[in-house]
Design a protein around this motif. Structure first.
Motif, PDB file in Angstrom:
ATOM      1  N   GLU A   1      76.594  39.401  41.602  1.00 26.95           N
ATOM      2  CA  GLU A   1      77.704  38.640  42.124  1.00 26.95           C
ATOM      3  C   GLU A   1      79.079  39.472  42.604  1.00 26.95           C
ATOM      4  N   LEU A   2      79.708  39.413  43.516  1.00 27.52           N
ATOM      5  CA  LEU A   2      80.798  39.935  44.127  1.00 27.52           C
ATOM      6  C   LEU A   2      81.866  39.316  43.365  1.00 27.52           C
ATOM      7  N   ILE A   3      82.624  39.693  42.477  1.00 29.16           N
ATOM      8  CA  ILE A   3      84.000  39.265  41.992  1.00 29.16           C
ATOM      9  C   ILE A   3      85.236  39.964  42.484  1.00 29.16           C
ATOM     10  N   THR A   4      85.802  39.125  43.092  1.00 25.15           N
ATOM     11  CA  THR A   4      87.192  39.632  43.607  1.00 25.15           C
ATOM     12  C   THR A   4      88.412  39.228  43.087  1.00 25.15           C
ATOM     13  N   THR A   5      88.453  38.081  42.472  1.00 21.34           N
ATOM     14  CA  THR A   5      89.618  37.575  41.632  1.00 21.34           C
ATOM     15  C   THR A   5      89.247  36.927  40.617  1.00 21.34           C
ATOM     16  N   VAL A   6      90.154  37.032  39.519  1.00 19.53           N
ATOM     17  CA  VAL A   6      90.072  36.520  37.973  1.00 19.53           C
ATOM     18  C   VAL A   6      91.400  35.849  38.241  1.00 19.53           C
ATOM     19  N   LYS A   7      91.188  34.645  37.777  1.00 20.25           N
ATOM     20  CA  LYS A   7      92.315  33.828  37.772  1.00 20.25           C
ATOM     21  C   LYS A   7      92.568  33.041  36.187  1.00 20.25           C
ATOM     22  N   LEU A   8      93.686  33.123  35.736  1.00 21.99           N
ATOM     23  CA  LEU A   8      94.088  32.579  34.515  1.00 21.99           C
ATOM     24  C   LEU A   8      94.793  31.030  34.752  1.00 21.99           C
ATOM     25  N   LEU A   9      94.169  29.958  34.265  1.00 20.32           N
ATOM     26  CA  LEU A   9      94.778  28.750  34.509  1.00 20.32           C
ATOM     27  C   LEU A   9      95.594  28.363  33.054  1.00 20.32           C
ATOM     28  N   ILE A  10      96.842  28.334  33.321  1.00 18.51           N
ATOM     29  CA  ILE A  10      97.329  28.240  31.929  1.00 18.51           C
ATOM     30  C   ILE A  10      98.062  27.046  31.910  1.00 18.51           C
ATOM     31  N   THR A  11      97.895  25.962  30.752  1.00 19.15           N
ATOM     32  CA  THR A  11      98.500  24.893  30.662  1.00 19.15           C
ATOM     33  C   THR A  11      99.148  24.687  29.132  1.00 19.15           C
ATOM     34  N   ASP A  12     100.000  23.700  28.895  1.00 19.53           N
ATOM     35  CA  ASP A  12     100.446  23.257  27.706  1.00 19.53           C
ATOM     36  C   ASP A  12     100.564  21.877  27.599  1.00 19.53           C
ATOM     37  N   ASN A  13     101.069  21.374  26.629  1.00 17.09           N
ATOM     38  CA  ASN A  13     101.128  19.782  26.310  1.00 17.09           C
ATOM     39  C   ASN A  13     102.744  19.438  26.960  1.00 17.09           C
ATOM     40  N   ALA A  14     103.314  20.225  27.325  1.00 18.07           N
ATOM     41  CA  ALA A  14     104.757  19.737  27.955  1.00 18.07           C
ATOM     42  C   ALA A  14     104.686  19.886  29.135  1.00 18.07           C
ATOM     43  N   GLY A  15     103.813  19.989  29.988  1.00 17.46           N
ATOM     44  CA  GLY A  15     103.664  20.286  31.492  1.00 17.46           C
ATOM     45  C   GLY A  15     103.468  21.453  32.227  1.00 17.46           C
ATOM     46  N   PHE A  16     103.707  22.476  31.293  1.00 20.41           N
ATOM     47  CA  PHE A  16     103.368  23.850  32.049  1.00 20.41           C
ATOM     48  C   PHE A  16     102.057  23.924  32.666  1.00 20.41           C
ATOM     49  N   ASN A  17     101.956  24.061  33.894  1.00 24.64           N
ATOM     50  CA  ASN A  17     100.558  24.409  34.566  1.00 24.64           C
ATOM     51  C   ASN A  17     100.915  25.435  35.759  1.00 24.64           C
ATOM     52  N   LYS A  18     100.462  26.797  35.654  1.00 19.76           N
ATOM     53  CA  LYS A  18     100.310  27.846  36.307  1.00 19.76           C
ATOM     54  C   LYS A  18      99.218  28.393  36.404  1.00 19.76           C
ATOM     55  N   THR A  19      98.833  29.294  37.463  1.00 20.90           N
ATOM     56  CA  THR A  19      97.764  29.931  37.752  1.00 20.90           C
ATOM     57  C   THR A  19      98.299  31.302  37.909  1.00 20.90           C
ATOM     58  N   PHE A  20      97.680  32.175  37.420  1.00 18.38           N
ATOM     59  CA  PHE A  20      97.921  33.775  37.574  1.00 18.38           C
ATOM     60  C   PHE A  20      96.737  34.368  38.001  1.00 18.38           C
ATOM     61  N   ALA A  21      96.887  35.286  38.965  1.00 18.74           N
ATOM     62  CA  ALA A  21      95.678  35.941  39.454  1.00 18.74           C
ATOM     63  C   ALA A  21      95.790  37.510  39.303  1.00 18.74           C
ATOM     64  N   TYR A  22      94.556  38.128  39.393  1.00 18.83           N
ATOM     65  CA  TYR A  22      94.177  39.578  39.572  1.00 18.83           C
ATOM     66  C   TYR A  22      93.094  39.566  40.730  1.00 18.83           C
ATOM     67  N   LYS A  23      93.679  40.333  41.795  1.00 15.63           N
ATOM     68  CA  LYS A  23      92.678  40.219  43.022  1.00 15.63           C
ATOM     69  C   LYS A  23      92.516  41.733  43.315  1.00 15.63           C
ATOM     70  N   VAL A  24      91.307  42.061  43.609  1.00 12.96           N
ATOM     71  CA  VAL A  24      90.872  43.376  44.111  1.00 12.96           C
ATOM     72  C   VAL A  24      90.139  43.098  45.430  1.00 12.96           C
ATOM     73  N   GLU A  25      90.398  43.700  46.523  1.00 13.91           N
ATOM     74  CA  GLU A  25      90.231  43.231  47.912  1.00 13.91           C
ATOM     75  C   GLU A  25      88.782  43.265  48.121  1.00 13.91           C
ATOM     76  N   ASN A  26      88.155  44.611  47.520  1.00  9.77           N
ATOM     77  CA  ASN A  26      86.727  44.796  47.833  1.00  9.77           C
ATOM     78  C   ASN A  26      85.893  44.486  46.658  1.00  9.77           C
ATOM     79  N   GLY A  27      86.408  44.014  45.849  1.00 11.18           N
ATOM     80  CA  GLY A  27      85.627  43.473  44.637  1.00 11.18           C
ATOM     81  C   GLY A  27      85.887  44.457  43.197  1.00 11.18           C
ATOM     82  N   LEU A  28      85.679  43.878  42.132  1.00  9.38           N
ATOM     83  CA  LEU A  28      86.094  44.603  40.735  1.00  9.38           C
ATOM     84  C   LEU A  28      84.785  45.709  40.751  1.00  9.38           C
ATOM     85  N   GLY A  29      85.139  46.927  40.304  1.00  4.63           N
ATOM     86  CA  GLY A  29      84.203  47.824  40.282  1.00  4.63           C
ATOM     87  C   GLY A  29      83.861  48.401  41.644  1.00  4.63           C
ATOM     88  N   ALA A  30      84.366  48.090  42.593  1.00  4.07           N
ATOM     89  CA  ALA A  30      84.276  48.921  43.955  1.00  4.07           C
ATOM     90  C   ALA A  30      84.734  50.331  43.940  1.00  4.07           C
TER      91      ALA A  30
END
Length: 187
Positions: free
Chosen positions: A35-64
Motif C-alpha cells: 500500500e502507498l501511504i502518503t499521509t499519517v493523521k493524528l486525530l486528537i480529542t479530549d473530554n473538554a471538547g478539544f478536537n484537532k487533526t495533525f498531519a504528516y504528508k509526503v507527496e510521493n509516499g513514505l519511503g519513496a
C-alpha cells in the motif's frame, strides 16, 4: 520405421517428466501489493471538547526514493492533560483519497503502532488498543502530557513485529511501514 516413431515419443515423455519433476508443486507466487501511504493523521480529542487533526504528508509516499514535498503540522497541546489519539493512514495520491486505516486494523495481529517522545518526560502513552489476540496494537491510545515544553513525537508502524509487547522500535523487530516525526509543543 517403428523405431523412428518410438524415439520421439520417448523423448517427449521424458521431457515432460523432467519438467514436472522440476515443478515444486506450488502455485506461482503472487506478489504482495504494498500500500502507498502518503499521509499519517493524528486525530486528537479530549473530554473538554478539544478536537484537532495533525498531519504528516509526503507527496510521493513514505519511503519513496524521491519523496517530493513533505509537510507536517506542529502538534500543539496543553501540559498535564490526557488526550485520546487515533492514528489514520491515507493514500492521498489516489483519486479519491484512500483511507487505508481499516485495512491495517483488519491486519492488526501483524501490526504494531509505537510512539516515542523526546524528551521522554514530554509525553507518556497508555491504554493502547489491542489486536484480536489481546496483544498491543495501539492504533488508538491515550497521550498524557507532561510539563510545558517542546520536543519531538515519533510515530512508527511495525509490520510483523517479532515482539508485539515491545515499548520501543528497537525492541519490536519486524519491518517498518511508517516512521514519521512531529514537532510537539505543550503550552
Amino acid at each position: 520405421m517403428r523405431t523412428n516413431i518410438i524415439k520421439p515419443i520417448l523423448l517427449i515423455a521424458f521431457t515432460s517428466l523432467a519438467m514436472s519433476a522440476c515443478d515444486k508443486g506450488g502455485e506461482p507466487a503472487i506478489p504482495v501489493e504494498q500500500e502507498l501511504i502518503t499521509t499519517v493523521k493524528l486525530l486528537i480529542t479530549d473530554n473538554a471538547g478539544f478536537n484537532k487533526t495533525f498531519a504528516y504528508k509526503v507527496e510521493n509516499g513514505l519511503g519513496a526514493t524521491t519523496p517530493g514535498a513533505i509537510t507536517k503540522d506542529d502538534v500543539l497541546l496543553s501540559p498535564n492533560k490526557e488526550y485520546n489519539v487515533e492514528v489514520q493512514l491515507w493514500n492521498d495520491g489516489a483519486n479519491p483519497a484512500d483511507n487505508i486505516t481499516e485495512e491495517v486494523i483488519s491486519e492488526s495481529n501483524a501490526h504494531l503502532f509505537l510512539f516515542e517522545s523526546t524528551p521522554a518526560a514530554l509525553l507518556t502513552f497508555v491504554n493502547g488498543s489491542k489486536d484480536a489476540a489481546n496483544m498491543p496494537f495501539n492504533q488508538r491510545i491515550v497521550f498524557k502530557t507532561g510539563e510545558a515544553g517542546g520536543g519531538e513525537l515519533s510515530v512508527v508502524l511495525k509490520h510483523n513485529p517479532t515482539n508485539k509487547a515491545a515499548q520501543t522500535t528497537a525492541d519490536a523487530g519486524g519491518e517498518t511501514d511508517v516512521d514519521v516525526s512531529f514537532h510537539i509543543k505543550l503550552q
